[in-house]
Structures are given as structure tokens and as C-alpha cells.
Design a protein around this motif. Structure first.
Motif, PDB file in Angstrom:
ATOM      1  N   GLY A   1       1.106  -1.514   0.119  1.00 55.58           N
ATOM      2  CA  GLY A   1       0.236  -0.045   0.027  1.00 55.58           C
ATOM      3  C   GLY A   1       1.036   1.396  -0.140  1.00 55.58           C
ATOM      4  N   LEU A   2       1.226   1.795  -1.126  1.00 57.91           N
ATOM      5  CA  LEU A   2       1.769   2.929  -1.659  1.00 57.91           C
ATOM      6  C   LEU A   2       1.325   3.560  -1.408  1.00 57.91           C
ATOM      7  N   GLY A   3       0.533   4.388  -0.225  1.00 56.87           N
ATOM      8  CA  GLY A   3       0.591   5.753   0.088  1.00 56.87           C
ATOM      9  C   GLY A   3       0.190   6.544   0.615  1.00 56.87           C
TER      10      GLY A   3
ATOM     11  N   ILE B   1       0.523   7.347   4.244  1.00 58.67           N
ATOM     12  CA  ILE B   1       0.939   6.896   5.473  1.00 58.67           C
ATOM     13  C   ILE B   1       2.282   6.314   5.074  1.00 58.67           C
TER      14      ILE B   1
ATOM     15  N   ASP C   1       2.004  -2.299  -4.203  1.00 55.69           N
ATOM     16  CA  ASP C   1       0.157  -1.772  -4.968  1.00 55.69           C
ATOM     17  C   ASP C   1      -0.238  -2.458  -5.484  1.00 55.69           C
TER      18      ASP C   1
ATOM     19  N   ASN D   1      -2.620  -1.183  -7.730  1.00 57.01           N
ATOM     20  CA  ASN D   1      -2.303   0.197  -8.528  1.00 57.01           C
ATOM     21  C   ASN D   1      -0.193   0.481  -9.352  1.00 57.01           C
TER      22      ASN D   1
ATOM     23  N   PRO E   1      -6.281   0.250   3.156  1.00 60.33           N
ATOM     24  CA  PRO E   1      -7.332   0.791   3.598  1.00 60.33           C
ATOM     25  C   PRO E   1      -7.909  -0.362   4.426  1.00 60.33           C
TER      26      PRO E   1
ATOM     27  N   HIS F   1      -1.786   2.795  15.022  1.00 58.99           N
ATOM     28  CA  HIS F   1      -2.508   3.457  14.001  1.00 58.99           C
ATOM     29  C   HIS F   1      -1.757   5.196  14.675  1.00 58.99           C
TER      30      HIS F   1
ATOM     31  N   ALA G   1      -1.803  10.799  12.539  1.00 59.42           N
ATOM     32  CA  ALA G   1      -1.036  12.148  11.680  1.00 59.42           C
ATOM     33  C   ALA G   1      -2.102  11.855  10.241  1.00 59.42           C
TER      34      ALA G   1
ATOM     35  N   SER H   1      -3.313  13.385   7.060  1.00 58.96           N
ATOM     36  CA  SER H   1      -3.977  14.914   6.198  1.00 58.96           C
ATOM     37  C   SER H   1      -4.981  14.063   4.941  1.00 58.96           C
TER      38      SER H   1
ATOM     39  N   SER I   1      -4.323  12.195  -0.512  1.00 56.88           N
ATOM     40  CA  SER I   1      -3.341  10.722  -0.371  1.00 56.88           C
ATOM     41  C   SER I   1      -2.482  10.482  -1.498  1.00 56.88           C
TER      42      SER I   1
HETATM   43  P1  NAD Z   1      -3.719   6.351   0.331  1.00 58.21           P
HETATM   44  O1  NAD Z   1      -5.179   5.952  -0.527  1.00 58.21           O
HETATM   45  O2  NAD Z   1      -3.334   7.028   0.142  1.00 58.21           O
HETATM   46  O3  NAD Z   1      -2.971   5.025   0.200  1.00 58.21           O
HETATM   47  C1  NAD Z   1      -3.909   4.027   0.263  1.00 58.21           C
HETATM   48  C2  NAD Z   1      -2.796   2.189  -0.783  1.00 58.21           C
HETATM   49  O4  NAD Z   1      -3.324   1.421  -0.603  1.00 58.21           O
HETATM   50  C3  NAD Z   1      -3.480   3.650  -2.115  1.00 58.21           C
HETATM   51  O5  NAD Z   1      -1.769   3.665  -2.935  1.00 58.21           O
HETATM   52  C4  NAD Z   1      -3.824   2.147  -2.628  1.00 58.21           C
HETATM   53  O6  NAD Z   1      -3.780   2.308  -4.474  1.00 58.21           O
HETATM   54  C5  NAD Z   1      -3.826   0.722  -2.449  1.00 58.21           C
HETATM   55  N1  NAD Z   1      -4.119  -0.333  -1.747  1.00 58.21           N
HETATM   56  C6  NAD Z   1      -5.535  -0.432  -1.789  1.00 58.21           C
HETATM   57  N2  NAD Z   1      -5.768  -1.877  -1.573  1.00 58.21           N
HETATM   58  C7  NAD Z   1      -4.936  -2.621  -1.712  1.00 58.21           C
HETATM   59  C8  NAD Z   1      -4.965  -3.986  -2.017  1.00 58.21           C
HETATM   60  N3  NAD Z   1      -6.018  -4.564  -1.540  1.00 58.21           N
HETATM   61  N4  NAD Z   1      -3.629  -4.243  -2.193  1.00 58.21           N
HETATM   62  C9  NAD Z   1      -2.173  -3.252  -2.133  1.00 58.21           C
HETATM   63  N5  NAD Z   1      -2.344  -1.983  -1.956  1.00 58.21           N
HETATM   64  C10 NAD Z   1      -3.943  -1.413  -1.562  1.00 58.21           C
HETATM   65  O7  NAD Z   1      -4.310   6.350   1.998  1.00 58.21           O
HETATM   66  P2  NAD Z   1      -3.315   6.226   3.187  1.00 58.21           P
HETATM   67  O8  NAD Z   1      -4.154   7.550   3.795  1.00 58.21           O
HETATM   68  O9  NAD Z   1      -1.811   5.828   3.521  1.00 58.21           O
HETATM   69  O10 NAD Z   1      -4.167   5.343   3.955  1.00 58.21           O
HETATM   70  C11 NAD Z   1      -3.515   4.142   4.126  1.00 58.21           C
HETATM   71  C12 NAD Z   1      -4.096   3.289   5.613  1.00 58.21           C
HETATM   72  O11 NAD Z   1      -3.694   4.342   6.880  1.00 58.21           O
HETATM   73  C13 NAD Z   1      -5.779   3.393   6.108  1.00 58.21           C
HETATM   74  O12 NAD Z   1      -6.015   2.014   5.799  1.00 58.21           O
HETATM   75  C14 NAD Z   1      -6.158   4.387   6.638  1.00 58.21           C
HETATM   76  O13 NAD Z   1      -6.900   3.891   7.635  1.00 58.21           O
HETATM   77  C15 NAD Z   1      -4.934   4.376   8.068  1.00 58.21           C
HETATM   78  N6  NAD Z   1      -4.728   5.853   8.028  1.00 58.21           N
HETATM   79  C16 NAD Z   1      -4.612   7.056   7.569  1.00 58.21           C
HETATM   80  C17 NAD Z   1      -4.668   8.163   7.688  1.00 58.21           C
HETATM   81  C18 NAD Z   1      -5.044   9.634   7.070  1.00 58.21           C
HETATM   82  O14 NAD Z   1      -4.943  10.630   7.660  1.00 58.21           O
HETATM   83  N7  NAD Z   1      -4.443   9.363   6.018  1.00 58.21           N
HETATM   84  C19 NAD Z   1      -4.223   8.306   9.215  1.00 58.21           C
HETATM   85  C20 NAD Z   1      -4.092   7.711   9.988  1.00 58.21           C
HETATM   86  C21 NAD Z   1      -4.005   5.763   9.684  1.00 58.21           C
END
Ligand code: NAD
Length: 288
Positions: free
Chosen positions: A13-15, A17, A38, A40, A75, A125, A128, A130, A133
Motif C-alpha cells: 500500500g504505497l499511499g 501513510i 500496490d 495500482n 484501506p 495507528h 497523523a 491529512s 493521499s
Molecule cells: P492512500 O489512499 O494514500 O493509500 C492507500 C494505498 O493502498 C493506495 O495506493 C491504494 O492503491 C492501495 N491499495 C488499496 N487496496 C489495495 C490492495 N488490496 N492491495 C494493495 N494495495 C492496495 O491512503 P492512506 O492515507 O495512506 O491510508 C492507508 C491506511 O492508513 C488506511 O488504513 C487508513 O485507515 C490509515 N490511516 C490514514 C490516515 C490519514 O489521515 N490518511 C491517518 C492514519 C491512518
């Protein structure tokens, strides 16, 4: 107590966080080799060209094989399928961790797929983030002086816990421990309810024709209150579904109080209004 150095890290999951965490570890020299996965392809290519990862594969097994630390940052509802895909390919010493905003759902998935006594999964968890994404939102300073809540379980391995704690401390985070259920109850009130309300308010106003023009005057209160409604819909859909019971409880409490406030407005009950506003201001002034 030398500097942290983790030989092989896998990020699923290269997003925002996950990439912010590895970027922070990378710029501080804590990582040797990082592999990424990822669903994607563009995200994997971008993470590679940005130097956040050294390699990626469309085969998740190749990414987690031989990894010392596996960071799952997808997610919430995608965690289960990731665990199923990696289960037969992780080493016997691999430590796994996640960053999900709801801990009970992830704990159940880990128990169901890796086994009820699987000890090397550390639930975490970061408080932090925003409304942004994706890879390009990654920020190596994101976790500095931010809390990271770890929800260890009775069977959690001490060394696994220590590794995950070190990896958060290395990027400047302040760690706290909580039980899984307490975490989900507290976060329902402080994070999940406010996001639900922000999405709801923006949707209501966007759908009401008479009020369309309010977006032209959306400074001040509207902007402050609704910034978080620009967050990832997939992520928040999953959080609301995964924390259903705690969210409904805090939502019902809020609905009840909102009805009282509505009645006070309708009846021109200045005393009740002053009471609510004064108490809320005092509570809000109390933290900065
Ligand atoms: P993001 O959308 O930036 O990144 C999520 C990545 O996961 C995307 O690149 C997506 O393509 C990838 N993905 C989705 N389904 C997938 C799968 N089945 N296999 C592989 N990759 C997959 O989201 P983020 O903000 O980095 O959030 C990720 C996690 O962090 C979530 O569980 C969220 O609850 C948690 N989180 C988010 C925040 C925030 O503020 N954004 C804060 C704390 C915790």
C-alpha cells in the motif's frame, strides 16, 4: 543501543501513510532495502522513481519474501485480502504491522488468517495524516511529535513490539499503548464522527440548490469545519463500516444533543444556547 537499521522492509500500500513512514526511515538512514507492492501499478512506478522503494513486483509474494518488517498500509477492508496473499510467503521471523484507523477489524482479520495466537503482528495507528493521499503526498516529517497508538495484545511478541516501536520512534513519533477496544471507542468520537459530520454537511449543502452559492463564500467556518471532507472516500467508507458499533454509539449521542440544540434555536431559548456554547468554548480553549 546503536542506530536502527532494518535490512529488508516490505510496504504493502504505497499511499500517504506508508510512504511517509518509509520516507522518514529512509532519510534517517534506517533502511537497507525496501520493496513495495500496490494494486495500482502507477503508484509502484512512482514510488520507485521517487526513491522511496528499491524494487516492486506485481507479485506480492516476491515483495514480502525474506522481509524483516512488513508494513501494511492499505484501506481497512483490503487488509484481509493482503493477509491472505502474503500468508504462505512470509519468513518465520518476519514482523508485520499495520497503520489502520480501526484496530478491532484488523485484529479479527489477523486472527482469522494468520491464527489466533500469531504473535508477530503489531497493531498500530499513527494519529497523523491529512486529507491528501498517494505517493506524492509522502512527507518524512509527518510523524514528528505526533502520537502513534500501539494496541498490543496478550500474545504479542516482545521483540516484534520493540522493532515496530523503534521504527516509529526513529521518525519522531510519540508512542502510546491502548487496548484495541478502547482505541476504537476513543477514535470513533475524536476522529470518525467528525469526518462523518463533515462529509454529511458538505453533501447536504452541495445538494441544496438554493445554497450552491455558499461555496463562493466558503471562507472561515465552512473551510475549517469541512477540510476533512476532502479525504479519501474509500478509506473513510472502510473506517465507518469497520467501526460501526462505536461510531453508532457516539453518533446517537451527538444526534440527541443536536436535537436539543435545534429545539433551543426553535424556541429562542437563549439560556440553553448560552450554556451549550459556553461549555463548548471552555472545552475547546482547554487544548491548543
Ligand atoms: P492512500 O489512499 O494514500 O493509500 C492507500 C494505498 O493502498 C493506495 O495506493 C491504494 O492503491 C492501495 N491499495 C488499496 N487496496 C489495495 C490492495 N488490496 N492491495 C494493495 N494495495 C492496495 O491512503 P492512506 O492515507 O495512506 O491510508 C492507508 C491506511 O492508513 C488506511 O488504513 C487508513 O485507515 C490509515 N490511516 C490514514 C490516515 C490519514 O489521515 N490518511 C491517518 C492514519 C491512518
Amino acid at each position: 543501543s546503536g542506530k536502527l537499521l532494518i535490512p529488508r522492509v516490505a510496504v504493502i500500500g504505497l499511499g500517504l501513510i506508508g510512504c511517509s513512514w518509509i520516507k522518514g526511515l529512509r532519510v534517517r538512514g534506517c533502511l537497507e532495502e525496501v520493496r513495495g507492492y500496490d494494486r495500482n501499478l502507477d503508484s509502484m512506478q512512482l514510488a520507485l522513481s521517487e526513491g522511496l522503494i528499491d524494487a516492486y513486483s506485481e507479485n506480492i509474494a516476491d515483495v514480502v519474501r525474506d522481509a524483516d518488517l512488513i508494513i501494511i498500509s492499505v484501506p481497512i477492508m483490503a487488509v484481509k485480502s493482503v493477509l491472505e496473499a502474503v500468508r504462505d510467503h512470509i519468513s518465520e521471523t518476519a514482523v508485520l504491522t499495520d497503520v489502520g484507523s480501526v484496530k478491532g477489524a484488523v485484529a479479527s482479520d489477523v486472527a482469522a488468517i494468520l491464527g489466533a495466537n500469531f504473535s508477530r503482528f503489531v497493531l498500530g495507528h499513527p494519529i497523523a495524516g491529512s486529507e491528501k493521499s498517494g505517493v506524492m503526498a509522502a512527507n518524512e516529517h509527518l510523524y514528528v511529535h505526533h502520537k502513534v497508538i500501539i494496541t498490543p495484545q496478550d500474545h504479542t511478541d516482545k521483540n516484534a513490539l520493540a522493532l515496530v516501536r523503534s521504527a516509529w520512534q526513529a521518525v519522531g513519533a510519540d508512542l502510546e499503548h491502548m487496548s484495541v477496544d478502547h482505541h476504537d471507542e476513543v477514535l470513533a468520537a475524536t476522529s470518525h464522527l467528525p469526518h462523518l459530520l463533515a462529509y454529511s454537511l458538505v453533501d447536504t449543502l452541495a445538494n441544496s440548490h438554493e445554497n450552491k452559492e455558499i461555496f463562493n463564500y466558503a471562507a472561515g467556518g465552512f473551510r475549517d469545519f469541512t477540510r476533512i471532507a476532502a479525504s479519501s472516500p474509500v478509506m473513510w467508507r472502510d473506517i465507518f463500516a469497520a467501526n460501526k458499533d462505536h461510531l453508532l454509539k457516539t453518533l446517537d449521542l451527538f444526534s440527541h444533543d443536536l436535537s436539543s440544540l435545534r429545539a433551543a434555536v426553535e424556541q429562542g431559548d437563549a439560556t440553553t444556547l448560552m450554556g451549550v456554547l459556553t461549555r463548548a468554548k471552555a472545552a475547546r480553549d482547554h487544548f491548543s
